[in-house]
Motif scaffolding. Sequence first.
Motif, PDB file in Angstrom:
ATOM      1  N   ASN A  77     -12.246  -7.974  15.981  1.00 55.07           N
ATOM      2  CA  ASN A  77     -11.884  -8.858  14.867  1.00 55.07           C
ATOM      3  C   ASN A  77     -11.295 -10.171  15.362  1.00 55.07           C
ATOM      4  O   ASN A  77     -11.594 -11.242  14.814  1.00 55.07           O
ATOM      5  N   ILE A  78     -10.453 -10.104  16.402  1.00 58.65           N
ATOM      6  CA  ILE A  78      -9.855 -11.321  16.953  1.00 58.65           C
ATOM      7  C   ILE A  78     -10.936 -12.214  17.560  1.00 58.65           C
ATOM      8  O   ILE A  78     -10.948 -13.436  17.363  1.00 58.65           O
ATOM      9  N   LEU A  79     -11.859 -11.597  18.311  1.00 55.05           N
ATOM     10  CA  LEU A  79     -12.935 -12.372  18.934  1.00 55.05           C
ATOM     11  C   LEU A  79     -13.854 -12.990  17.887  1.00 55.05           C
ATOM     12  O   LEU A  79     -14.304 -14.136  18.045  1.00 55.05           O
ATOM     13  N   VAL A  80     -14.133 -12.256  16.831  1.00 57.65           N
ATOM     14  CA  VAL A  80     -14.993 -12.781  15.761  1.00 57.65           C
ATOM     15  C   VAL A  80     -14.334 -13.978  15.091  1.00 57.65           C
ATOM     16  O   VAL A  80     -14.986 -15.000  14.827  1.00 57.65           O
ATOM     17  N   ARG A  81     -13.029 -13.863  14.806  1.00 59.04           N
ATOM     18  CA  ARG A  81     -12.313 -14.987  14.187  1.00 59.04           C
ATOM     19  C   ARG A  81     -12.339 -16.218  15.098  1.00 59.04           C
ATOM     20  O   ARG A  81     -12.557 -17.344  14.643  1.00 59.04           O
ATOM     21  N   GLU A  82     -12.109 -15.977  16.395  1.00 61.30           N
ATOM     22  CA  GLU A  82     -12.138 -17.085  17.356  1.00 61.30           C
ATOM     23  C   GLU A  82     -13.521 -17.732  17.392  1.00 61.30           C
ATOM     24  O   GLU A  82     -13.638 -18.964  17.416  1.00 61.30           O
TER      25      GLU A  82
END
Length: 206
Positions: free
Chosen positions: A34-39
């Motif tokens: 989720n963090i990587l997708v947001r980034e």
Amino acid sequence: MQKNLAPTKGNLMTAKNTLRLSRQGYEMLDKKRNILVREMIQLIEEAKTVEAKIEETFAAAYRALELANITMGVKKVQDIAHSAVFEDSVSIDLRSVMGVEIPVVRADTPLKRPSYGFYDTSSALDEATVKFNEVKTMTVRLTEIENAVYRLAMNIKKTQKRANALENITIPFYEQVSKDIQNVLEEKEREEHTRLKIIKRGKEEN
């Protein structure tokens, strides 16, 4: 992953511990994804803005260059262009996003003062120089973003694959193993309890 575990208390503890760790691993991978997708989404949006700005600035630069060619002559503009300073200030560092190394591309800010003299030149050439330098700076940033998006996308894919394996294979397997061993142990315990009751009743009758 062991396919056949003997129904013992030790194996039940092992299965439950593996199940607990698998669930924790899935939660961590899901959080990372989720963090990587947001980034990545943020970078994609920035890339769109930078691309639009590059296109707009390029158009302005070429308009100014055409005007400089008209007012100064193509040969004069070409001679000045050949005197441009070679760009060798680009450097690449790395930053980490949840363990994913993302490139950070840097380049020296172009000098505000042109490398050519002002004699026999025009303001159109100055404008073209400024705009092309702006394009260079934005192109460095766009290159950084595109490389970062690629690396993030590849890592998201790997993370998703590992998370899916835990969610759809490992966790269900150890849930079933724990349940099966628990049922067998409970059944053995009931049988043992019944056997002891029969033995006790037999002793009482005698």
